[in-house]
Write a protein that holds these residues in place. Structure first.
Motif, PDB file in Angstrom:
ATOM      1  N   GLU A 118       0.829  -1.196   0.000  1.00 24.40           N
ATOM      2  CA  GLU A 118       0.000   0.000   0.000  1.00 24.40           C
ATOM      3  C   GLU A 118       0.875   1.262   0.000  1.00 24.40           C
ATOM      4  OE1 GLU A 118      -3.239   0.418  -0.276  1.00 24.40           O
ATOM      5  OE2 GLU A 118      -3.463  -1.753  -0.602  1.00 24.40           O
ATOM      6  N   ALA A 119       1.981   1.246   0.650  1.00 23.71           N
ATOM      7  CA  ALA A 119       2.863   2.419   0.688  1.00 23.71           C
ATOM      8  C   ALA A 119       3.426   2.741  -0.688  1.00 23.71           C
ATOM      9  CB  ALA A 119       4.019   2.174   1.668  1.00 23.71           C
ATOM     10  N   ALA A 120       3.699   1.684  -1.508  1.00 26.90           N
ATOM     11  CA  ALA A 120       4.186   1.919  -2.872  1.00 26.90           C
ATOM     12  C   ALA A 120       3.127   2.611  -3.718  1.00 26.90           C
ATOM     13  CB  ALA A 120       4.601   0.589  -3.494  1.00 26.90           C
ATOM     14  N   LYS A 121       1.824   2.147  -3.628  1.00 27.53           N
ATOM     15  CA  LYS A 121       0.732   2.813  -4.351  1.00 27.53           C
ATOM     16  C   LYS A 121       0.616   4.290  -3.918  1.00 27.53           C
ATOM     17  CE  LYS A 121      -2.209  -1.257  -5.093  1.00 27.53           C
ATOM     18  NZ  LYS A 121      -3.543  -1.841  -4.831  1.00 27.53           N
ATOM     19  N   PHE A 122       0.800   4.529  -2.589  1.00 24.78           N
ATOM     20  CA  PHE A 122       0.659   5.903  -2.070  1.00 24.78           C
ATOM     21  C   PHE A 122       1.715   6.833  -2.685  1.00 24.78           C
ATOM     22  CE2 PHE A 122       2.055   8.971   1.167  1.00 24.78           C
ATOM     23  CZ  PHE A 122       0.926   9.774   1.204  1.00 24.78           C
ATOM     24  N   HIS A 123       2.885   6.352  -2.833  1.00 26.26           N
ATOM     25  CA  HIS A 123       3.964   7.178  -3.403  1.00 26.26           C
ATOM     26  C   HIS A 123       3.711   7.485  -4.875  1.00 26.26           C
ATOM     27  CE1 HIS A 123       6.352   7.211   0.175  1.00 26.26           C
ATOM     28  NE2 HIS A 123       6.552   5.881   0.182  1.00 26.26           N
ATOM     29  N   ALA A 124       3.187   6.472  -5.677  1.00 23.48           N
ATOM     30  CA  ALA A 124       2.879   6.722  -7.092  1.00 23.48           C
ATOM     31  C   ALA A 124       1.746   7.723  -7.239  1.00 23.48           C
ATOM     32  CB  ALA A 124       2.508   5.395  -7.784  1.00 23.48           C
ATOM     33  N   TYR A 125       0.685   7.596  -6.405  1.00 23.86           N
ATOM     34  CA  TYR A 125      -0.436   8.532  -6.435  1.00 23.86           C
ATOM     35  C   TYR A 125       0.045   9.953  -6.116  1.00 23.86           C
ATOM     36  CZ  TYR A 125      -4.889  10.669  -5.113  1.00 23.86           C
ATOM     37  OH  TYR A 125      -5.969  11.537  -5.004  1.00 23.86           O
ATOM     38  N   GLN A 126       0.898  10.116  -5.137  1.00 25.18           N
ATOM     39  CA  GLN A 126       1.417  11.446  -4.782  1.00 25.18           C
ATOM     40  C   GLN A 126       2.226  12.074  -5.911  1.00 25.18           C
ATOM     41  OE1 GLN A 126       3.572  11.168  -1.092  1.00 25.18           O
ATOM     42  NE2 GLN A 126       1.854  12.026   0.079  1.00 25.18           N
TER      43      GLN A 126
END
Length: 1023
Positions: A318-326
C-alpha cells in the motif's frame, strides 16, 4: 719634534695648501705683511695643542667656509706621528691621533707621503682624552713650546716678562722636573698613608690588648662547662636506656592492638560479604524463576509474531501505491501552473505593446509642438554670435595685459618681501639691542664683584704667606724640640752614669771612679761632693729642658690650631681664583657686547631711514612705475570683460536649444519608422493568446495524467486501517526478543546460583576463624598494662636535660670560639706589632723622600746646576749678537725685605729666578733697553734654552721657530742674528725664520714664499 708634512684646508687665510719639509733644515718663511706667514706656524701649534692666537675658536675657519682642517705629520722620540684636527663652524672640534707602523721613505712628495706610510690609530674616546694622549707621546705642552722653541710674533719677550717664580716653573717643565713634583706628592701621600696606618695600628693594638686581658678567665669557664656537660650526658644516657625498654614493650602492645583492630575490620568485612552474597543469591534465583515462566509462553509468542510479519508485508504494498499517487498529483499541479504562467506572460506582452504604441503617439505630439519654436531660436543664435565676437576681442586684450599685471604683482611682492625682511631685521636688531643693553647694565655689577673678589684673593694670599710662616715656625719649633730631646737623652745618660758612680762610692773601701785608686775619707768626701754637685746640675738642666719641651709642645699645638684655622679660611682660595677668572671673562664679553651694541645702533638707524623713505626698492620701483603706465595705455577693464562674458553666457541657451530641436527632428523620424512595427506586434500577440486558450500541448498532457491517476486505484481509508492493525501487532516483536534472550540466559543464571552458594559457605568459615583470633588478642592485651604515661614522663625528662645540655653546648661553643678568637688575636697582636714597626720605618723613609723630591731638594739642585750652563750659553750667543756689549746673569736667591731688627742681622733668603743685564754703563732693568737690544737679549736666552734642552736627554726640541722681530735690528744686528742661527743649526733638525725683510731672507738658501691671492694664501719653495 721634526716636521715632515703640513696640510691646511680653510685655516685662517689658507684655502688649501700643503708644505713638504723634506730638505728644509734652515729655511726662511718670507712674504709681505698679512700674507699668512704666521698662520702657517699657528697651524702647527693648533693641530697639536688646539691653541691659536684667535679670540674665538670659530675664527680659525676661513671666512665664508664651514669647516677648517689641519693635517700634520712629524717625528719625535724615534716615532712618526700624524695629528688631524678639524672644526666645523658652531660645533665642537674633532681630533684624531695616529702613529706610523712603517719606516719613513727616503724620498717622498707631499702627495704620496700619506699613501706610503701605514698608520695605527691612537685616538681615545673624546677630544680631551686624545689631547692628553698627544701630550703624553710628544712630552711637551703648549706653554713650554712657546717659551722655548717657538718665538711667536709679538711674544718673543714672553719668557722675560713672566714672574721670577713662573720662569722657574717653565724651566722646571722644560727640564722635566715636574716628575719630581709628582714623586714628592706620591711620597707625601704615602707618608700620610703610613702615618694613618701607624695611628690605626696603634689603636688596633690597644683594642687587642684590652681584649686579651680576658683570656685566662675564659679558659677557667670553659673547663667548668665541660665538666657539667659530662655529668648531664651520663644522666641522660640512663634515662634513654629505661625509655628504650618501655618503648619495646609498648611497641609489642601496639602491635597486638593493631592486629585486634585488623581482625575486627576483617570480621566486619566478612559479615558484609556474607550479606552481599546472600542478596545476590536471592536475586539470581528470582530472575531464574521469571525466565522459566517466560519459556512456558513460547508457542503463543511465536503465533503472534507470524501475524505481525504478514501485516508488515501488506503495508509495504500500500505504501508503494501511495507514493505513485502522490507523484501523479504533484505533476498535475505543475502542468496547471505552467499553463497559467504562459497565458499571463502573453497578456503582459500585449499590454506592454499597446502602452508603447500610446506613448509613441504622445511623444509625436510633443515633438511637433517643440519644432514650432524654431524661428525664435534662430534669432537668439545671432545674438550669441555677436556676444562671442565682443568676448574674443576682450580676451585678446587680456592676453596682452596679463604678463604686465603678473610682472607688476611679482615686483610688488618682491618689494613687500624686501620691506618685510628689513622690518624683521629691524625687529631682530631691536631685540638684540634690548638684550645687550640689559647685559651691559650688569657689567658694572660684574666689575664691582670682580674687584671685591680680587680684594678677597689678596687677603687670602696674605694669609697664605702668613700660613707658610706659621708652618716654617712650626718646623723650627719641631727641630728645636728634637734638639732638646737629644740633649735630654744625653743628660739622662750622664745622670745614670753619675748614679752608678755614686753607688760605687757607697761600697766600703771604695776606689776612685776616675783613677781606680783607694780613697781616704777626705778624698772620698771631695769625690762624693763633686759627683753630687754634678748630679744636681744635670737635674737642674733636665728640668729646664723639660720645661722648654712643654712650652714648645704647647707652642706647636697653638701653631697647629692656627695653621688648621688658616687652612679652613683658605678653603675658598681656589674657588675665588676660578670665580675671578670667570668674572674677567664675563667682563671681556661685556666689552664685546658694548662694541656690538654700538654697531647695532648704527645699523638700526640706517634701517629706520630706509623704511621711512622707501628708497630700498631701487630699480624695482622704477620698473613698477613703467608697468603701471603700460597697463594704463592698454585701457583694459575687468568689469567690461565680465559683462561681455555674462552677455555671451546669457544667449548660450539658444545654442543648447538649437541642438535640442535638431535632436527632436531626428527623434520624430525614428518614431514614425517604429509605429508600423508596434501595430504588427500587437496583432501577433492577440492571435497567440486566443490559440493557447482554446487548444494547447499542456492541456492535452493534463488529460493524459488524469487517466493515469484513475488507473492507480489508491484507497486512503483502507491504507489507514492496515496501519492501525500493524501498530497493534507490533507488540509481539519485543516479546519475541525477550523469549530469545531468556533461552540464552537461563543456563548462565543456573550456574551463577550454584557459585554464589559455594562462596557464601566459604565466607562463613573464615568469619569463625577471625572471631577465635580476636578472643586470643583481647586476652593478651589484658595481661600487658599500658606504659604510655611513664614513657611520656621519661621523654619529657630527656627533653629537659637535652635542652639544658644544648645550652651548655652553646656556652661551650661560644667559649671555644672566644678562646680561638683570642688565640688569633694574640697572633694578630704580634703581627701588628711588626707592622707598626714597619709603618714607622716607612713613615721616616717617605718623609725624607718627600723632602728630597720637593722644590728645595733635587729640583732646586738641578736648576742650580743647569743655570750656570744656561747663563754661559746665553752670554756666548749674546756676545756674538751685541759685539760683546751685553752680559746676562741669572740670580736664584735674593734677600727678603723685613721690618724686624733681627732680620737685619740674619737676613732671610728668598728663592727666585731674576735676570740681571749689564752693559758698558752698568746693570740696568730689562725695561730700559731699546727694542733691538731687548730682542737680542730675548733671542739669546731662548736660543740658549733651546740649545741646552737639545743637548740634554730630556725633552729634545729638534725644531726652532723665530717669528718676526728682525725689523728692530739694523744691518749689523741682522748679520749677527743670522750668524747665531747658523752656529746652532747643526744641533736642530729644522730651523724656521719668519720675516718680510728682503735683506734678511736673502741670507737663507731655502725659502718658503707666501703670497696672498684671491683663492687664499699660496706657498712656493725655493732652494
Amino acid at each position: 719634534m721634526i716636521p715632515h708634512q703640513l696640510t691646511l684646508k680653510n685655516f685662517l687665510s689658507y684655502r688649501e695648501a700643503t708644505l713638504n719639509f723634506q730638505g728644509l733644515h734652515t729655511a726662511c718663511i718670507c712674504g709681505p705683511n698679512g700674507a699668512g706667514k704666521s698662520s702657517l706656524l699657528e697651524a702647527i701649534a693648533w693641530s697639536i695643542w688646539g691653541n691659536s692666537r684667535v679670540a674665538t675658536e670659530d675664527d680659525i675657519i676661513r671666512a665664508g667656509e664651514k669647516e677648517a682642517r689641519v693635517d700634520f705629520i712629524f717625528q719625535t722620540n724615534q716615532h712618526i706621528y700624524r695629528v688631524i684636527r678639524s672644526r666645523q663652524r658652531g660645533q665642537s672640534a674633532a681630533l684624531e691621533f695616529q702613529m706610523a707602523t712603517s719606516e719613513m721613505p727616503d724620498n717622498y712628495t707631499a702627495r704620496d707621503l700619506v699613501d706610503r706610510l701605514a698608520f695605527r690609530s691612537l685616538t681615545e674616546r673624546g677630544v680631551r682624552a686624545t689631547q692628553e694622549k698627544i701630550i703624553e707621546h710628544v712630552k711637551l705642552d703648549y706653554d713650554t713650546f712657546v717659551n722655548s722653541s717657538y718665538l711667536r710674533q709679538g711674544r718673543a719677550d714672553e719668557f722675560m716678562l713672566k714672574r721670577p717664580s713662573e720662569r722657574k716653573q717653565v724651566l722646571a717643565r722644560l727640564l722635566r722636573l715636574d716628575r719630581y713634583d709628582e714623586l714628592s706628592e706620591r711620597s707625601k701621600e704615602r707618608s700620610r698613608q703610613a702615618k694613618a696606618n701607624e695611628q690605626v695600628l696603634e689603636q688596633s693594638l690597644e683594642a687587642i690588648a684590652h681584649q686579651l686581658q680576658d683570656r685566662a678567665e675564659i679558659g677557667d669557664r670553659l673547663a667548668q662547662v665541660e665538666a657539667q656537660i659530662a655529668e648531664a650526658q651520663a644522666a641522660q644516657q640512663r634515662d634513654r636506656d629505661r625509655l628504650a625498654q618501655l618503648q619495646t614493650r609498648q611497641l609489642q602492645r601496639q602491635n597486638w592492638q593493631n592486629q585486634l583492630k585488623n581482625c575486627r575490620q576483617r570480621d566486619h568485612q566478612l559479615a558484609g560479604d556474607c550479606d552481599r552474597l546472600q542478596g545476590d543469591l536471592s536475586l539470581t534465583e528470582r530472575r531464574l524463576h521469571e525466565l522459566d515462566a517466560l519459556l512456558q509462553q513460547a508457542d503463543e509468542i511465536s503465533a503472534g509474531y507470524a501475524e505481525f510479519e504478514q501485516l508488515q508485508k501488506r503495508e509495504e504494498s500500500e505504501a508503494a501505491k501511495f507514493h505513485a499517487y502522490q507523484d501523479a498529483q504533484h505533476r498535475r499541479s505543475q502542468l496547471q501552473q505552467e499553463l497559467r504562467d504562459y497565458l499571463s506572460s502573453l497578456e503582459t506582452q500585449l499590454a506592454s505593446a499597446r502602452a508603447n504604441y500610446d506613448s509613441l503617439e504622445e511623444r509625436k505630439a510633443e515633438l511637433h509642438e517643440s519644432l514650432d519654436r524654431l524661428p525664435e531660436v534662430e534669432s537668439a543664435i545671432a545674438q550669441l554670435q555677436a556676444a562671442r565676437d565682443r568676448l574674443a576681442t576682450l580676451d585678446e586684450l587680456k592676453e596682452r595685459v596679463t604678463p604686465a599685471i603678473a610682472r607688476r604683482q611679482e615686483l610688488q611682492t618682491q618689494l613687500d618681501r624686501l620691506q618685510a625682511r628689513l622690518t624683521a631685521r629691524l625687529e631682530e636688531i631691536s631685540g638684540q639691542i634690548h638684550r645687550l643693553q640689559s647685559e651691559v647694565q650688569t657689567s658694572q655689577v660684574l666689575r664691582e664683584t670682580a674687584l671685591e673678589v680680587g680684594y678677597q684673593i689678596e687677603e687670602l694670599e696674605k694669609k697664605r704667606v702668613y700660613q707658610q710662616r706659621v708652618r716654617e715656625k712650626g718646623l723650627e719649633r719641631r727641630h728645636f724640640m728634637e734638639r732638646l730631646q737629644a740633649h735630654q737623652r744625653d743628660y739622662e745618660t750622664q745622670l745614670a752614669e753619675l748614679d752608678r758612680k755614686i753607688e760605687m762610692l757607697q761600697v766600703p773601701d771604695a776606689i776612685c771612679p776616675l783613677c781606680d785608686r783607694p780613697l781616704d775619707e777626705h778624698h772620698w768626701d771631695l769625690v762624693v761632693h763633686k759627683h753630687g754637685k754634678e748630679q744636681q746640675e744635670i737635674i737642674d738642666r733636665l728640668w729646664v729642658i723639660r720645661e722648654q719641651l712643654a712650652v714648645s709642645d704647647r707652642e706647636i699645638q697653638i701653631l697647629r690650631d692656627e695653621y688648621r684655622q688658616l687652612d679652613r679660611q683658605l678653603a675658598d682660595y681656589d674657588r675665588l681664583r676660578e670665580r675671578r677668572g670667570s668674572l674677567q671673562a664675563q667682563l671681556e664679553q661685556a666689552d664685546d657686547r658694548r662694541s656690538r651694541l654700538e654697531q647695532l645702533e648704527i645699523e638700526r638707524q640706517q634701517l629706520e631711514r630706509s623704511i621711512a623713505s622707501g628708497d630700498y626698492g631701487g630699480e624695482l620701483t622704477l620698473e613698477l612705475e613703467q608697468l603701471d603706465r603700460a597697463i594704463a595705455q592698454l585701457n583694459y577693464n575687468d568689469r567690461d570683460h565680465a559683462l561681455a562674458f555674462n552677455e555671451e553666457k546669457r544667449w548660450r541657451w539658444a545654442e543648447i536649444k538649437q541642438g535640442q530641436l535638431q535632436q527632436a527632428r531626428r527623434e520624430l523620424e525614428n518614431l514614425q519608422q517604429r509605429q508600423p512595427e508596434l501595430q504588427r506586434q500587437i496583432a501577433e500577440l492577440e492571435t497567440a493568446l486566443t490559440r493557447e486558450r482554446e487548444d494547447s500541448d499542456l492541456d492535452r498532457e493534463l488529460q493524459q495524467l488524469e487517466r493515469s491517476i484513475a488507473a492507480i486505484a489508491y484507497d486512503r481509508r483502507e491504507h489507514q486501517a492496515l496501519r492501525e492493525a500493524l501498530q497493534q501487532a507490533r507488540l509481539w516483536e519485543p516479546r519475541m526478543a525477550q523469549l530469545q534472550q531468556a533461552r540464552q540466559r537461563q543456563p548462565e543464571l543456573a550456574d551463577r546460583s550454584r557459585e554464589l552458594s559455594e562462596r557464601l559457605q566459604g565466607r562463613s568459615r573464615d568469619r569463625q576463624a577471625i572471631v577465635a583470633q580476636i578472643e586470643q588478642l583481647q586476652h593478651q592485651l589484658a595481661e600487658t598494662p599500658d606504659a604510655t604515661e611513664e614513657i611520656d614522663n621519661i621523654s619529657r625528662q630527656i627533653e629537659r636535660s637535652n635542652a639544658q645540655l644544648q645550652q651548655q653546648f652553646g656556652t661551650q661553643g661560644r667559649l671555644q670560639q672566644q678562646q680561638q678568637h683570642l688565640d688569633r688575636l694574640q697572633q694578630t697582636y704580634e703581627q701588628k706589632q711588626r707592622d707598626l714597626a714597619d709603618a714607622k720605618r716607612q713613615l721616616r723613609v717617605y718623609q725624607e723622600l718627600a723632602t728630597a723630591f720637593g722644590k728645595n731638594g733635587i729640583q732646586a739642585l738641578t736648576i742650580e746646576n743647569v743655570l750656570p750652563q744656561l747663563e754661559a750659553e746665553t752670554n756666548q750667543i749674546l756676545a756674538r749678537l751685541s759685539g760683546n756689549q751685553l752680559h746676562v746673569q741669572f740670580v736664584t736667591q735674593r734677600v727678603g725685605k723685613s721690618r724686624r731688627k733681627s732680620a737685619k742681622k740674619n737676613p732671610k733668603l728668598i728663592d727666585t729666578l731674576d735676570i740681571l743685564i749689564a752693559d758698558a754703563r752698568g746693570t740696568r732693568p730689562y725695561e730700559t733697553y731699546s727694542g733691538g737690544e731687548a730682542f737680542r737679549i730675548n733671542f739669546s736666552i731662548r736660543l740658549a734654552l733651546a740649545r741646552l734642552l737639545a743637548q740634554r736627554s730630556g725633552t729634545a726640541l729638534q725644531m726652532l721657530i723665530v717669528d718676526e722681530g728682525f725689523g728692530t735690528q739694523d744691518n749689523q744686528g741682522c748679520d749677527r742674528l743670522i750668524a747665531a742661527i747658523n752656529a746652532i743649526a747643526p744641533e736642530f733638525a729644522c730651523i724656521l725664520a719668519v720675516t718680510h725683510m728682503p735683506q734678511f731672507k736673502e741670507a737663507f738658501q731655502s725659502r718658503i714664499e707666501v703670497r696672498k691671492t684671491e683663492k687664499g694664501s699660496q706657498l712656493s719653495l725655493s732652494f
